[in-house]
Design an enzyme around this catalytic site. Structure first.
Site, PDB file in Angstrom:
ATOM      1  N   THR A   1     -35.986  58.146  11.689  1.00 42.03           N
ATOM      2  CA  THR A   1     -37.154  58.185  10.799  1.00 42.03           C
ATOM      3  C   THR A   1     -37.965  59.453  11.015  1.00 42.03           C
ATOM      4  OG1 THR A   1     -37.263  55.779  10.910  1.00 42.03           O
ATOM      5  CG2 THR A   1     -39.220  56.918  10.103  1.00 42.03           C
ATOM      6  N   THR A   2     -38.152  59.836  12.287  1.00 39.98           N
ATOM      7  CA  THR A   2     -38.936  61.020  12.616  1.00 39.98           C
ATOM      8  C   THR A   2     -38.287  62.286  12.079  1.00 39.98           C
ATOM      9  OG1 THR A   2     -39.693  59.868  14.595  1.00 39.98           O
ATOM     10  CG2 THR A   2     -40.055  62.245  14.540  1.00 39.98           C
TER      11      THR A   2
ATOM     12  N   TYR B   1     -36.269  46.153   2.795  1.00 40.66           N
ATOM     13  CA  TYR B   1     -36.627  45.845   1.421  1.00 40.66           C
ATOM     14  C   TYR B   1     -36.015  44.554   0.875  1.00 40.66           C
ATOM     15  CZ  TYR B   1     -37.869  46.421  -3.483  1.00 40.66           C
ATOM     16  OH  TYR B   1     -38.368  46.218  -4.733  1.00 40.66           O
TER      17      TYR B   1
ATOM     18  N   TYR C   1     -31.705  48.898  15.797  1.00 42.63           N
ATOM     19  CA  TYR C   1     -33.057  49.445  15.705  1.00 42.63           C
ATOM     20  C   TYR C   1     -33.927  48.440  14.960  1.00 42.63           C
ATOM     21  CZ  TYR C   1     -36.812  52.792  14.518  1.00 42.63           C
ATOM     22  OH  TYR C   1     -38.018  53.435  14.358  1.00 42.63           O
TER      23      TYR C   1
ATOM     24  N   ARG D   1     -41.577  48.759   9.240  1.00 42.94           N
ATOM     25  CA  ARG D   1     -40.939  49.525   8.166  1.00 42.94           C
ATOM     26  C   ARG D   1     -39.948  48.690   7.354  1.00 42.94           C
ATOM     27  NH1 ARG D   1     -41.482  55.074   8.000  1.00 42.94           N
ATOM     28  NH2 ARG D   1     -42.556  56.041   9.758  1.00 42.94           N
TER      29      ARG D   1
ATOM     30  N   LYS E   1     -33.132  49.403  20.183  1.00 43.46           N
ATOM     31  CA  LYS E   1     -34.404  50.105  20.209  1.00 43.46           C
ATOM     32  C   LYS E   1     -35.433  49.134  19.641  1.00 43.46           C
ATOM     33  CE  LYS E   1     -36.990  53.966  18.179  1.00 43.46           C
ATOM     34  NZ  LYS E   1     -36.990  55.080  17.200  1.00 43.46           N
TER      35      LYS E   1
ATOM     36  N   ILE F   1     -36.973  55.882  23.089  1.00 41.72           N
ATOM     37  CA  ILE F   1     -36.667  56.888  22.067  1.00 41.72           C
ATOM     38  C   ILE F   1     -38.016  57.296  21.508  1.00 41.72           C
ATOM     39  CG2 ILE F   1     -35.577  57.345  19.836  1.00 41.72           C
ATOM     40  CD1 ILE F   1     -33.336  55.446  20.664  1.00 41.72           C
TER      41      ILE F   1
END
Length: 295
Positions: free
Chosen positions: A47-48, A110, A136, A141, A164, A206
């Site tokens: 994402t980053t 979603y 993850y 999100r 994560k 992370i």
């Protein structure tokens, strides 16, 4: 246990020029800055790294560049997830994963699957992936928590090596830690929860902030892993002022501004994100300057 992914993994930003193109000179500076700061592995296109707004061609070229300009030959984890399971299976089978040691795969977002849907998605993905998979869980999100029971079911699958955990739920982390297989990695997905998660049996982080302050992050994490929580806490306390600014206007807006203050890259991001406001820039600049003196 897979020791490649213990300690500090840095969720690399993707530097952009003022014109919005990938800035490979800045990426090279970032790789060297984080390697010299002591990070243990790179996470590419999480994402980053603004993976949702980089093209297929850019993703391939950034991965190639990291692989070929990896100053300490650190392990590489690659971000690859989605909410269309058949399309994701096709993608992982067709990708060139040379030099990739594991995949970090975000839970489907979603479409709000059930826990059984999450299990079957990850099971199918782990069977299709030619490299190990790290789960993850980031419900802020995805709008769906990967709960402890489902994580522990997935932990029994041979190609899934860890999770994560970015749920912010320490009780859930404790449930995973207390029942997981010995070689299954519990990794913090929240910079400020690194020490508590390590205290429960986690093996590292992370990190977003490690882009800018890898040495301070490594000091915190290594000491926590050694059981020296007094020293680890002091590093954590030093980061408390900066951390909320990093996310105030979205990730990686804040950390790119911190990196600009350090002369590593521009603060350019891609729409719908916009660069940090002048007010936020001032707060980050002042805090980064204070941290430079101790990092």
């Amino acid at each position: 246990m897979n020791t490649k992914f213990t300690g500090v993994g840095v969720a690399l930003v993707t530097p952009f020029t003022a014109k919005g193109e990938v800035d490979y000179d800045a990426l090279d500076r970032l790789l060297r800055h984080t390697a010299e700061g002591g990070v243990d592995y790179y996470v590419v296109h999480g994402t980053t790294g603004e993976s949702v707004t980089t093209t297929v061609a850019e993703k391939a070229e950034v991965l190639r560049f990291v692989r070929e300009n990896n100053p300490h030959k650190l392990p590489i984890m690659y971000g690859l997830g989605g909410n269309n399971t058949p399309a994701l299976l096709k993608k992982v089978k067709e990708m060139d994963l040379e030099g990739v040691d594991a995949i970090l795969s975000v839970s489907p977002y979603y479409n709000l699957p059930t826990q059984e849907g999450l299990y079957q998605h990850y099971k199918a993905f782990s069977e299709a992936s030619p490299v190990p998979v790290m789960l993850y869980n980031v419900p802020t999100r995805t709008a769906r928590n990967l709960n402890a029971e489902t994580t522990l079911r997935l932990a029994e699958l041979p190609n899934i090596i860890g999770v994560k955990e970015a749920s912010g739920n320490l009780v859930q982390c404790a449930e995973i830690a207390s029942h997981k297989p010995q070689d299954f990695l519990l990794i913090s997905g929240d910079d400020m929860l690194t020490i508590p998660i390590i205290s429960l049996g986690g093996k590292g982080i992370i990190s977003v902030l490690a882009n800018a302050l890898p040495t301070l992050f490594q000091t915190m994490t290594r000491n926590a892993l050694k059981g020296d929580f007094d020293t680890a806490r002091q590093a954590l306390f030093a980061l408390l002022e900066l951390n909320p600014y990093i996310y105030e206007e979205g990730n990686p807006v804040g950390v790119k501004q911190a990196l600009k203050c350090l002369g590593i890259c521009e603060n350019s991001v891609r729409l719908p994100l916009v660069p940090a406001s002048s007010k936020l820039c001032e707060k980050i600049e002042a805090t980064v300057q204070k941290l430079k003196a101790i990092a």
